[in-house]
Scaffold this motif. Structure first.
Motif, PDB file in Angstrom:
ATOM      1  N   ALA A  95       6.400 -84.403 -83.216  1.00 44.46           N
ATOM      2  CA  ALA A  95       5.720 -85.470 -82.512  1.00 44.46           C
ATOM      3  C   ALA A  95       5.740 -85.599 -80.900  1.00 44.46           C
ATOM      4  CB  ALA A  95       5.847 -86.715 -83.171  1.00 44.46           C
ATOM      5  N   ALA A  96       7.025 -85.675 -80.565  1.00 45.80           N
ATOM      6  CA  ALA A  96       7.534 -85.840 -79.184  1.00 45.80           C
ATOM      7  C   ALA A  96       7.054 -84.780 -78.450  1.00 45.80           C
ATOM      8  CB  ALA A  96       9.055 -85.985 -79.222  1.00 45.80           C
ATOM      9  N   ILE A 102       3.175 -82.503 -74.446  1.00 47.27           N
ATOM     10  CA  ILE A 102       2.214 -81.392 -74.162  1.00 47.27           C
ATOM     11  C   ILE A 102       0.807 -82.032 -73.714  1.00 47.27           C
ATOM     12  CG2 ILE A 102       1.021 -79.398 -74.911  1.00 47.27           C
ATOM     13  CD1 ILE A 102       3.848 -78.625 -76.156  1.00 47.27           C
ATOM     14  N   GLU A 103       0.509 -82.786 -74.641  1.00 44.97           N
ATOM     15  CA  GLU A 103      -1.054 -83.481 -74.682  1.00 44.97           C
ATOM     16  C   GLU A 103      -1.422 -83.747 -73.336  1.00 44.97           C
ATOM     17  OE1 GLU A 103      -4.767 -84.406 -75.994  1.00 44.97           O
ATOM     18  OE2 GLU A 103      -3.145 -83.213 -77.078  1.00 44.97           O
TER      19      GLU A 103
END
Length: 130
Positions: A120-121, A126-127
């Motif tokens: 998740a991190a 990256i998102e």
């Protein structure tokens, strides 16, 4: 005594001390800081899932060969001598009767949760860059 026999004896002691920490976590005379570190170490040691999977070359066995023995040694050093002696006897009896170390579902859940948190991190990092 040759090197192979020494390594085998060392590995057996580490395995026994991992089970010793399991019993020490339940002992009323174990200090809270030793219980906290011991809980983490035991959950990881008894987990059927590794933090670094064994199929990854070199790194996969690094946690089993270096990290885990160091954490077990450190936690054992934090235990009062009378607690350590009593829990080692219990661990020896357990291993003779059961023939294997116990398993920790909590440890498996902890490792899966760490991998999910890392994923998740990474995703949130990256998102924004896409």
């Amino acid at each position: 005594m040759n090197v192979g026999a020494k390594l085998k004896a060392w590995a057996k002691r580490i395995k026994r001390d991992g089970v010793t920490l399991w019993f020490a976590g339940k002992h009323p005379l174990t200090p809270w800081f030793a219980k906290a570190l011991g809980l983490f170490v035991v959950a990881y040691a008894l987990s059927p899932i590794d933090l670094i999977p064994d199929f990854i070359p070199v790194l996969g066995y690094l946690d089993d060969v270096i990290l885990l023995p160091v954490l077990i040694w450190l936690t054992v050093k934090l235990l009062p001598p009378e607690v350590l002696a009593e829990c080692r006897i219990k661990a020896d009896e357990w291993m003779q009767m059961e023939g294997a170390k116990p398993r920790s579902r909590f440890g498996a859940v902890l490792i899966v949760a760490l991998w999910l948190a890392a994923g998740a991190a990474l995703w949130f990092w990256i998102e924004p860059h896409m």
